[in-house]
Design a protein around this motif. Structure first.
Motif, mmCIF file in Angstrom:
data_model
loop_
_atom_site.group_PDB
_atom_site.id
_atom_site.type_symbol
_atom_site.label_atom_id
_atom_site.label_comp_id
_atom_site.label_asym_id
_atom_site.label_seq_id
_atom_site.Cartn_x
_atom_site.Cartn_y
_atom_site.Cartn_z
ATOM 1 N N GLN A 13 37.702 29.297 50.337
ATOM 2 C CA GLN A 13 38.384 29.486 49.370
ATOM 3 C C GLN A 13 37.859 30.404 48.227
ATOM 4 O O GLN A 13 36.501 30.330 48.076
ATOM 5 C CB GLN A 13 38.855 28.159 48.491
ATOM 6 C CG GLN A 13 39.884 27.438 49.603
ATOM 7 C CD GLN A 13 41.363 27.888 49.224
ATOM 8 O OE1 GLN A 13 41.677 29.007 49.847
ATOM 9 N NE2 GLN A 13 41.920 27.106 48.891
ATOM 10 N N ALA A 14 38.503 31.261 47.387
ATOM 11 C CA ALA A 14 37.812 31.889 46.271
ATOM 12 C C ALA A 14 37.041 31.059 45.296
ATOM 13 O O ALA A 14 37.598 29.956 45.094
ATOM 14 C CB ALA A 14 38.917 32.518 45.598
ATOM 15 N N GLY A 15 35.914 31.331 45.069
ATOM 16 C CA GLY A 15 35.062 30.532 44.216
ATOM 17 C C GLY A 15 33.908 29.836 44.936
ATOM 18 O O GLY A 15 33.035 29.249 44.426
ATOM 19 N N ASN A 85 30.495 32.196 44.393
ATOM 20 C CA ASN A 85 31.576 32.722 43.544
ATOM 21 C C ASN A 85 32.467 33.870 44.211
ATOM 22 O O ASN A 85 32.756 34.886 43.725
ATOM 23 C CB ASN A 85 31.140 33.175 42.244
ATOM 24 C CG ASN A 85 32.348 33.344 41.329
ATOM 25 O OD1 ASN A 85 33.549 32.873 41.429
ATOM 26 N ND2 ASN A 85 32.095 34.009 40.338
ATOM 27 N N LYS A 87 35.029 36.099 45.908
ATOM 28 C CA LYS A 87 36.360 36.829 45.654
ATOM 29 C C LYS A 87 37.329 37.273 46.905
ATOM 30 O O LYS A 87 36.488 37.223 47.791
ATOM 31 C CB LYS A 87 36.175 37.693 44.653
ATOM 32 C CG LYS A 87 35.629 37.284 43.439
ATOM 33 C CD LYS A 87 35.372 38.453 42.482
ATOM 34 C CE LYS A 87 34.340 38.072 41.166
ATOM 35 N NZ LYS A 87 34.126 39.387 40.362
ATOM 36 N N SER A 88 38.474 37.253 46.893
ATOM 37 C CA SER A 88 39.136 37.851 47.815
ATOM 38 C C SER A 88 38.717 39.056 48.213
ATOM 39 O O SER A 88 38.903 39.330 49.566
ATOM 40 C CB SER A 88 40.709 37.750 47.464
ATOM 41 O OG SER A 88 41.133 38.581 46.302
ATOM 42 N N GLU A 89 38.347 40.078 47.315
ATOM 43 C CA GLU A 89 37.908 41.276 47.668
ATOM 44 C C GLU A 89 36.531 41.221 48.439
ATOM 45 O O GLU A 89 36.054 42.425 48.961
ATOM 46 C CB GLU A 89 37.666 42.258 46.497
ATOM 47 C CG GLU A 89 36.981 41.539 45.236
ATOM 48 C CD GLU A 89 37.741 40.824 44.274
ATOM 49 O OE1 GLU A 89 37.120 41.282 43.026
ATOM 50 O OE2 GLU A 89 38.709 40.053 44.623
ATOM 51 N N THR A 91 36.207 39.701 51.270
ATOM 52 C CA THR A 91 36.658 39.620 52.619
ATOM 53 C C THR A 91 36.316 40.934 53.367
ATOM 54 O O THR A 91 36.856 41.957 53.110
ATOM 55 C CB THR A 91 38.217 39.245 52.928
ATOM 56 O OG1 THR A 91 38.488 38.235 52.276
ATOM 57 C CG2 THR A 91 38.646 39.252 54.217
ATOM 58 N N VAL A 124 38.137 35.441 52.381
ATOM 59 C CA VAL A 124 38.125 34.513 51.321
ATOM 60 C C VAL A 124 39.619 34.665 51.076
ATOM 61 O O VAL A 124 40.171 35.765 50.702
ATOM 62 C CB VAL A 124 37.178 35.128 50.299
ATOM 63 C CG1 VAL A 124 37.143 34.176 48.852
ATOM 64 C CG2 VAL A 124 35.877 35.201 50.736
ATOM 65 N N SER A 125 40.178 33.431 50.953
ATOM 66 C CA SER A 125 41.425 33.384 50.372
ATOM 67 C C SER A 125 41.450 32.907 48.754
ATOM 68 O O SER A 125 40.667 32.102 48.448
ATOM 69 C CB SER A 125 42.332 32.085 51.180
ATOM 70 O OG SER A 125 41.295 30.856 51.087
ATOM 71 N N SER A 126 42.635 33.343 48.452
ATOM 72 C CA SER A 126 42.718 32.806 47.057
ATOM 73 C C SER A 126 43.865 32.155 46.722
ATOM 74 O O SER A 126 44.739 31.885 47.646
ATOM 75 C CB SER A 126 43.147 34.427 46.370
ATOM 76 O OG SER A 126 44.130 34.998 46.822
#
Length: 126
Positions: A13-15, A85, A87-89, A91, A124-126
């Motif tokens: 998960q994000a974070g 930390n 982030k989705s970006e 990925t 990474v999922s948000s």
């Protein structure tokens, strides 16, 4: 030819955090400068991080600076990428790469390296 095998990818998960490992077959791993790159679908490979042969100098792309840390264990021939930390970006498929002496003067392009791993996927999922 140096063989590099990345492990540690997965879905988070994000974070969250992940630590990638890259195991090298190099006999003289401690002489290799090591880099991390990533590639998202449909995009060019992107420089992520670089570490000197001794581990004394590290470099990061602006997008990961402050969140990622590259380190190495020369005794065990492993380079790490600690990713915090996330982030989705972030990925992408992450690749480690080695510069064999004499190294290029640059380290920001994939063509600056001599050996590449197969990559490990980070999602990474948000």
């Amino acid at each position: 030819q140096v063989r590099l095998v990345e492990t540690g990818g997965g879905s988070v998960q994000a974070g969250g955090s992940l630590r990638l490992s890259c195991k090298s077959s190099a006999m003289y791993f401690s002489t290799n400068r090591m880099g991390w790159f990533r590639q998202a679908p449909g995009k060019e490979r992107e420089f992520v991080a670089h570490i000197s042969a001794s581990g004394g100098d590290t470099y990061y792309s602006d997008s990961v600076k402050g969140r990622f840390t590259v380190s190495r264990d020369n005794d065990n021939k492993i380079v790490y990428l600690q990713m915090n930390n996330l982030k989705s970006e972030d990925t992408a498929v992450y690749f480690c790469a080695a510069q064999i002496p004499p190294p290029s003067d640059d380290f920001h392009k994939w063509s600056d390296y001599d050996s590449w791993g197969q990559g490990t996927l980070v999602n990474v999922s948000s």
